[in-house]
Design a protein around this motif. Sequence first.
Motif, PDB file in Angstrom:
ATOM      1  N   ALA A  46       0.830  -1.206   0.000  1.00 48.54           N
ATOM      2  CA  ALA A  46       0.000   0.000   0.000  1.00 48.54           C
ATOM      3  C   ALA A  46       0.862   1.252   0.000  1.00 48.54           C
ATOM      4  O   ALA A  46       1.794   1.382   0.807  1.00 48.54           O
ATOM      5  CB  ALA A  46      -0.929   0.013   1.212  1.00 48.54           C
ATOM      6  N   VAL A  47       0.550   2.157  -0.907  1.00 49.17           N
ATOM      7  CA  VAL A  47       1.148   3.488  -0.949  1.00 49.17           C
ATOM      8  C   VAL A  47      -0.037   4.456  -0.985  1.00 49.17           C
ATOM      9  O   VAL A  47      -0.681   4.609  -2.017  1.00 49.17           O
ATOM     10  CB  VAL A  47       2.058   3.681  -2.175  1.00 49.17           C
ATOM     11  N   VAL A  48      -0.319   5.070   0.154  1.00 51.31           N
ATOM     12  CA  VAL A  48      -1.549   5.844   0.331  1.00 51.31           C
ATOM     13  C   VAL A  48      -1.201   7.324   0.400  1.00 51.31           C
ATOM     14  O   VAL A  48      -0.404   7.751   1.233  1.00 51.31           O
ATOM     15  CB  VAL A  48      -2.295   5.424   1.612  1.00 51.31           C
ATOM     16  N   LEU A  49      -1.826   8.094  -0.480  1.00 47.84           N
ATOM     17  CA  LEU A  49      -1.655   9.542  -0.506  1.00 47.84           C
ATOM     18  C   LEU A  49      -2.938  10.180   0.012  1.00 47.84           C
ATOM     19  O   LEU A  49      -4.030   9.927  -0.509  1.00 47.84           O
ATOM     20  CB  LEU A  49      -1.387   9.992  -1.937  1.00 47.84           C
ATOM     21  N   PHE A  50      -2.813  10.985   1.068  1.00 53.32           N
ATOM     22  CA  PHE A  50      -3.960  11.692   1.619  1.00 53.32           C
ATOM     23  C   PHE A  50      -3.991  13.098   1.004  1.00 53.32           C
ATOM     24  O   PHE A  50      -3.175  13.953   1.339  1.00 53.32           O
ATOM     25  CB  PHE A  50      -3.863  11.777   3.141  1.00 53.32           C
ATOM     26  N   ASP A  51      -4.939  13.300   0.083  1.00 60.23           N
ATOM     27  CA  ASP A  51      -5.050  14.501  -0.730  1.00 60.23           C
ATOM     28  C   ASP A  51      -3.946  14.505  -1.789  1.00 60.23           C
ATOM     29  O   ASP A  51      -2.972  13.743  -1.704  1.00 60.23           O
ATOM     30  CB  ASP A  51      -5.042  15.777   0.103  1.00 60.23           C
ATOM     31  N   CYS A  52      -4.134  15.350  -2.796  1.00 63.00           N
ATOM     32  CA  CYS A  52      -3.185  15.301  -3.913  1.00 63.00           C
ATOM     33  C   CYS A  52      -2.757  16.688  -4.363  1.00 63.00           C
ATOM     34  O   CYS A  52      -2.334  16.878  -5.501  1.00 63.00           O
ATOM     35  CB  CYS A  52      -3.758  14.501  -5.069  1.00 63.00           C
ATOM     36  N   GLY A  53      -2.842  17.657  -3.464  1.00 59.43           N
ATOM     37  CA  GLY A  53      -2.310  18.969  -3.763  1.00 59.43           C
ATOM     38  C   GLY A  53      -3.174  19.766  -4.721  1.00 59.43           C
ATOM     39  O   GLY A  53      -4.263  19.361  -5.131  1.00 59.43           O
ATOM     40  N   ALA A  54      -2.671  20.934  -5.081  1.00 63.96           N
ATOM     41  CA  ALA A  54      -3.440  21.914  -5.843  1.00 63.96           C
ATOM     42  C   ALA A  54      -3.345  21.748  -7.338  1.00 63.96           C
ATOM     43  O   ALA A  54      -4.152  22.323  -8.072  1.00 63.96           O
ATOM     44  CB  ALA A  54      -2.986  23.324  -5.455  1.00 63.96           C
ATOM     45  N   GLY A  55      -2.352  20.994  -7.827  1.00 67.46           N
ATOM     46  CA  GLY A  55      -2.179  20.907  -9.263  1.00 67.46           C
ATOM     47  C   GLY A  55      -1.740  22.237  -9.857  1.00 67.46           C
ATOM     48  O   GLY A  55      -1.418  23.194  -9.144  1.00 67.46           O
ATOM     49  N   PRO A  56      -1.746  22.345 -11.185  1.00 70.71           N
ATOM     50  CA  PRO A  56      -1.175  23.524 -11.842  1.00 70.71           C
ATOM     51  C   PRO A  56      -2.105  24.714 -11.973  1.00 70.71           C
ATOM     52  O   PRO A  56      -1.665  25.778 -12.397  1.00 70.71           O
ATOM     53  CB  PRO A  56      -0.822  22.975 -13.234  1.00 70.71           C
ATOM     54  N   ALA A  57      -3.402  24.567 -11.609  1.00 68.05           N
ATOM     55  CA  ALA A  57      -4.376  25.580 -12.008  1.00 68.05           C
ATOM     56  C   ALA A  57      -4.860  26.479 -10.879  1.00 68.05           C
ATOM     57  O   ALA A  57      -5.674  27.366 -11.129  1.00 68.05           O
ATOM     58  CB  ALA A  57      -5.594  24.888 -12.646  1.00 68.05           C
ATOM     59  N   PHE A  58      -4.373  26.293  -9.650  1.00 70.31           N
ATOM     60  CA  PHE A  58      -4.951  27.053  -8.540  1.00 70.31           C
ATOM     61  C   PHE A  58      -4.117  28.251  -8.128  1.00 70.31           C
ATOM     62  O   PHE A  58      -4.598  29.382  -8.099  1.00 70.31           O
ATOM     63  CB  PHE A  58      -5.179  26.133  -7.342  1.00 70.31           C
ATOM     64  N   MET A  59      -2.849  28.038  -7.796  1.00 73.61           N
ATOM     65  CA  MET A  59      -2.016  29.108  -7.252  1.00 73.61           C
ATOM     66  C   MET A  59      -0.555  28.811  -7.584  1.00 73.61           C
ATOM     67  O   MET A  59      -0.104  27.673  -7.428  1.00 73.61           O
ATOM     68  CB  MET A  59      -2.228  29.199  -5.739  1.00 73.61           C
ATOM     69  N   GLU A  60       0.171  29.827  -8.023  1.00 75.13           N
ATOM     70  CA  GLU A  60       1.548  29.603  -8.474  1.00 75.13           C
ATOM     71  C   GLU A  60       2.451  29.052  -7.379  1.00 75.13           C
ATOM     72  O   GLU A  60       3.415  28.343  -7.671  1.00 75.13           O
ATOM     73  CB  GLU A  60       2.146  30.899  -9.022  1.00 75.13           C
ATOM     74  N   SER A  61       2.166  29.377  -6.134  1.00 77.10           N
ATOM     75  CA  SER A  61       3.029  28.955  -5.031  1.00 77.10           C
ATOM     76  C   SER A  61       2.768  27.522  -4.586  1.00 77.10           C
ATOM     77  O   SER A  61       3.475  26.995  -3.725  1.00 77.10           O
ATOM     78  CB  SER A  61       2.842  29.893  -3.837  1.00 77.10           C
ATOM     79  N   ALA A  62       1.741  26.877  -5.150  1.00 78.27           N
ATOM     80  CA  ALA A  62       1.399  25.499  -4.798  1.00 78.27           C
ATOM     81  C   ALA A  62       1.425  24.644  -6.057  1.00 78.27           C
ATOM     82  O   ALA A  62       1.788  25.102  -7.136  1.00 78.27           O
ATOM     83  CB  ALA A  62       0.032  25.458  -4.121  1.00 78.27           C
ATOM     84  N   GLY A  63       1.066  23.371  -5.905  1.00 76.15           N
ATOM     85  CA  GLY A  63       1.037  22.464  -7.045  1.00 76.15           C
ATOM     86  C   GLY A  63       2.356  21.793  -7.339  1.00 76.15           C
ATOM     87  O   GLY A  63       2.616  21.384  -8.473  1.00 76.15           O
ATOM     88  N   GLU A  64       3.194  21.618  -6.329  1.00 77.78           N
ATOM     89  CA  GLU A  64       4.540  21.074  -6.517  1.00 77.78           C
ATOM     90  C   GLU A  64       4.679  19.628  -6.046  1.00 77.78           C
ATOM     91  O   GLU A  64       5.784  19.109  -5.924  1.00 77.78           O
ATOM     92  CB  GLU A  64       5.558  21.948  -5.761  1.00 77.78           C
ATOM     93  N   LEU A  65       3.554  18.951  -5.791  1.00 80.16           N
ATOM     94  CA  LEU A  65       3.608  17.632  -5.157  1.00 80.16           C
ATOM     95  C   LEU A  65       4.374  16.603  -5.983  1.00 80.16           C
ATOM     96  O   LEU A  65       5.174  15.840  -5.429  1.00 80.16           O
ATOM     97  CB  LEU A  65       2.185  17.126  -4.894  1.00 80.16           C
ATOM     98  N   ILE A  66       4.149  16.551  -7.278  1.00 85.16           N
ATOM     99  CA  ILE A  66       4.782  15.511  -8.095  1.00 85.16           C
ATOM    100  C   ILE A  66       6.299  15.643  -8.051  1.00 85.16           C
ATOM    101  O   ILE A  66       7.024  14.644  -7.916  1.00 85.16           O
ATOM    102  CB  ILE A  66       4.269  15.577  -9.539  1.00 85.16           C
ATOM    103  N   GLU A  67       6.799  16.863  -8.131  1.00 88.33           N
ATOM    104  CA  GLU A  67       8.247  17.067  -8.040  1.00 88.33           C
ATOM    105  C   GLU A  67       8.772  16.703  -6.654  1.00 88.33           C
ATOM    106  O   GLU A  67       9.863  16.136  -6.520  1.00 88.33           O
ATOM    107  CB  GLU A  67       8.584  18.513  -8.372  1.00 88.33           C
ATOM    108  N   ALA A  68       8.005  17.030  -5.621  1.00 86.28           N
ATOM    109  CA  ALA A  68       8.438  16.696  -4.267  1.00 86.28           C
ATOM    110  C   ALA A  68       8.436  15.186  -4.040  1.00 86.28           C
ATOM    111  O   ALA A  68       9.334  14.644  -3.383  1.00 86.28           O
ATOM    112  CB  ALA A  68       7.539  17.393  -3.252  1.00 86.28           C
ATOM    113  N   LEU A  69       7.439  14.482  -4.581  1.00 77.81           N
ATOM    114  CA  LEU A  69       7.426  13.016  -4.481  1.00 77.81           C
ATOM    115  C   LEU A  69       8.620  12.406  -5.207  1.00 77.81           C
ATOM    116  O   LEU A  69       9.201  11.408  -4.758  1.00 77.81           O
ATOM    117  CB  LEU A  69       6.126  12.457  -5.056  1.00 77.81           C
TER     118      LEU A  69
END
Length: 305
Positions: free
Chosen positions: A89-112
């Motif tokens: 099991a590899v469980v992710l709780f929430d998946c971040g903002a993605g590219p369309a919400f705010m420039e300062s967020a949406g970095e989850l894939i790079e951080a993973l």
Amino acid sequence: MASTRREFLALAGAGMMLGASGRLWAQVSTTVGDWQVTSVSDGHLSLPRGFYFDGLPEAELAPILEAQGLMGDMIASPCNVTLARREGAVVLFDCGAGPAFMESAGELIEALDVIDVAPQDVTHVVFTHGHPDHLWGVLDDFDEPVFSEAAHLMGDAEWNYWRDPETVETIGEARASFAVGAARRLELVEERITAVADGEEILPGLVALASHGHTPGHMSFVLQGGSEAFLVAGDAIVNGHVALARPSWELGSDQDPAQGAATRLRLLDMLVTEEMRLIGYHLPDGGLGRIERAGEAYRFVAEGA
């Protein structure tokens, strides 16, 4: 020589890079029984002060914010995504903002990527609620599911709320775009979604816990490992400053401020009484730590502090 973005993220993954709202890129880990639990940054939000604090008594509010260095018109809020792993099991709780919400967020894939987790490695995506910084990262730029091999789970009341066509008319102008964005994304992943109920064990050792108020169907989750329990709180404890210093105050960042305050008080008492650790999505220093009483208030103590 200038650092590349990959080098920047790698430094941050090692806990060496500081940012305006704390260790923006630091990832911190712990174990809960046979679970390895990691806080992974999606970046941060920057929201107007009034979004949180309109209507609160300024004479009491000002010194709380000053003590935290929050004196401007905008409030920076870290976004801590919880990753829980064990065999199978590899469980992710929430998946971040993605590219369309705010420039300062949406970095989850790079951080993973810094910790060698690819989107296709994720077996389950579990949503605490449907706000943009928790849900909008479910799709890529081409409206395809990012976590293509994962089952997707959301609380039944939360699912029904965001899929209801009347929500956009009743949520208020400031959040109308939240409703539109959630409805579109949930429609596109509908075949992947399983609705879960309060108290349901959705995986062995992973139990849903209703924590309504921030949104009508907000759900937290309890990881159980041996004799230890650990809370994935989502936004039920919505920040690390006023929500702890004055937990009974009704905050504008909760859609139902009165219910949000009641839920927050219940969870804070539970965390202290049962000596549970947690990850809070918008708590500082990666959001992983414990809650302590401080008179009639509470304080957050980051892991290792």
